[in-house]
Design a protein around this motif. Structure first.
Motif, PDB file in Angstrom:
ATOM      1  N   UNK A 135       0.804  -1.215   0.000  1.00 62.89           N
ATOM      2  CA  UNK A 135       0.000   0.000   0.000  1.00 62.89           C
ATOM      3  C   UNK A 135       0.836   1.265   0.000  1.00 62.89           C
ATOM      4  N   UNK A 136       2.159   1.121  -0.178  1.00 67.67           N
ATOM      5  CA  UNK A 136       3.037   2.289  -0.214  1.00 67.67           C
ATOM      6  C   UNK A 136       3.055   2.888  -1.622  1.00 67.67           C
ATOM      7  N   UNK A 137       3.081   4.213  -1.686  1.00 64.92           N
ATOM      8  CA  UNK A 137       3.110   4.888  -2.982  1.00 64.92           C
ATOM      9  C   UNK A 137       4.459   4.684  -3.666  1.00 64.92           C
ATOM     10  N   UNK A 138       4.406   4.228  -4.907  1.00 58.19           N
ATOM     11  CA  UNK A 138       5.608   4.011  -5.700  1.00 58.19           C
ATOM     12  C   UNK A 138       5.885   5.209  -6.606  1.00 58.19           C
TER      13      UNK A 138
ATOM     14  N   UNK B 183       1.942  -7.058  -9.050  1.00 54.83           N
ATOM     15  CA  UNK B 183       2.007  -6.635  -7.661  1.00 54.83           C
ATOM     16  C   UNK B 183       1.780  -5.147  -7.460  1.00 54.83           C
ATOM     17  N   UNK B 184       1.687  -4.387  -8.552  1.00 52.66           N
ATOM     18  CA  UNK B 184       1.443  -2.947  -8.472  1.00 52.66           C
ATOM     19  C   UNK B 184      -0.024  -2.666  -8.755  1.00 52.66           C
TER      20      UNK B 184
ATOM     21  N   UNK C  31      -6.688   7.539  -1.568  1.00 51.13           N
ATOM     22  CA  UNK C  31      -5.674   6.599  -1.051  1.00 51.13           C
ATOM     23  C   UNK C  31      -6.055   5.212  -1.519  1.00 51.13           C
ATOM     24  N   UNK C  32      -5.171   4.269  -1.298  1.00 50.37           N
ATOM     25  CA  UNK C  32      -5.352   2.925  -1.830  1.00 50.37           C
ATOM     26  C   UNK C  32      -6.616   2.254  -1.299  1.00 50.37           C
ATOM     27  N   UNK C  33      -7.112   2.700  -0.165  1.00 50.88           N
ATOM     28  CA  UNK C  33      -8.332   2.107   0.388  1.00 50.88           C
ATOM     29  C   UNK C  33      -9.565   2.430  -0.461  1.00 50.88           C
TER      30      UNK C  33
END
Length: 288
Positions: free
Chosen positions: A164-167, A206-207, A283-285
């Protein structure tokens, strides 16, 4: 003299001008006896007298933000059937008239570009529509169009890893994420002048990617709604595989300046999941 007012076109059949016999007409109705539609209001005939809606289409190459000449735009509607026209040197063509509230099917088929096939509803408030044509190719493309206001809607894509970390965040201040994503067109002067276009070449396994829009003008949610912007996100699959249209249609004045269009992964277009809602903070949520 005795009044000759048309019962369907006048507000009062018993009252008229003492000298000229002019009756009091309903809106969009004219004539001494109020028995004809005013100029520009002939749709539906008398006494309906609805506005004649003419739509100015602007056909552009969404990748290069350039008007396209000699492109045929076809419109089909119940009132007048099929109408078509070729765009001029700037990419513009007028079609109509249409009656308020009727459905219009829009079709554009042009060599080298993905086909356009969508349905809109004729409205007295909408006399302009941009059609961003996507050059057919191997990439996923995200094309945002909107009306004259607000002046600046930002298309953005954020990429997250498994944790869930921003790449990477793709937006106006960072127009490239390595070799897999680019912001091709950044429009800051209103959607009538061009789209915002993003190209996605590939996403590593995975992204996860989240596609959202931000109102940089700070109007939406305060003095206007998302639906009033007439914004639409167009998602084009690679090699003409298909397209999705997501309208930004939230109608609340709730202060939410972000609109999450949808999310996708390494499967690209086939893995695109529509979210279609305004949020306080992306956000990813927000992704399924």
């Amino acid at each position: 003299q005795e009044c000759q007012c048309n019962a369907e076109g006048s507000t009062d059949v018993t009252t008229c001008g003492a000298q000229d016999g002019q009756c009091a007409c309903k809106p969009n109705v004219v004539g001494q006896n109020c028995d004809a539609c005013a100029e520009g209001y002939s749709m539906g005939g008398f006494p309906s007298c609805q506005k004649e809606i003419m739509i100015k289409y602007h056909v552009i190459d969404a990748l290069y933000n350039k008007g396209m000449e000699s492109v045929e735009v076809k419109n089909t509607a119940a009132t007048n059937g099929l109408k078509s026209g070729l765009t001029d040197a700037g990419g513009f063509v007028y079609l109509g008239p249409y009656a308020p509230g009727e459905s219009i099917q829009i079709e554009v088929n042009h060599d080298g570009f993905d086909a356009v096939d969508q349905v809109i509803t004729a409205s007295e408030d909408v006399d302009f529509m941009m059609l961003g044509l996507n050059p057919t190719g191997p990439d996923l493309r995200l094309v945002l169009t909107w009306g004259p206001t607000p002046s600046d809607l930002d298309s953005r894509v954020v990429f997250f890893n498994d944790n869930g970390d921003e790449v990477c965040k793709l937006y106006w201040n960072n127009k490239k994420c390595d070799d897999y994503a680019t912001l091709d067109v950044d429009e800051t002067n209103g959607g009538d002048n061009g789209p915002e276009t993003i190209t996605i070449k590939s996403i590593a396994p995975g992204i996860k990617a989240m596609y959202y829009v931000y109102d940089y003008s700070n109007l939406i949610g305060r003095t206007m709604t998302w639906v009033a912007s007439d914004a639409k996100a167009n998602i084009f699959g690679p090699n003409g595989a298909g397209a999705k249209i997501v309208p930004l249609n939230t109608s609340d004045l709730d202060g939410k300046r972000y609109f999450v269009v949808g999310c996708f992964d390494s499967n690209g277009f086939t893995g695109f999941s529509t979210v279609g809602r305004s949020v306080d903070s992306p956000n990813v949520s927000n992704c399924p």
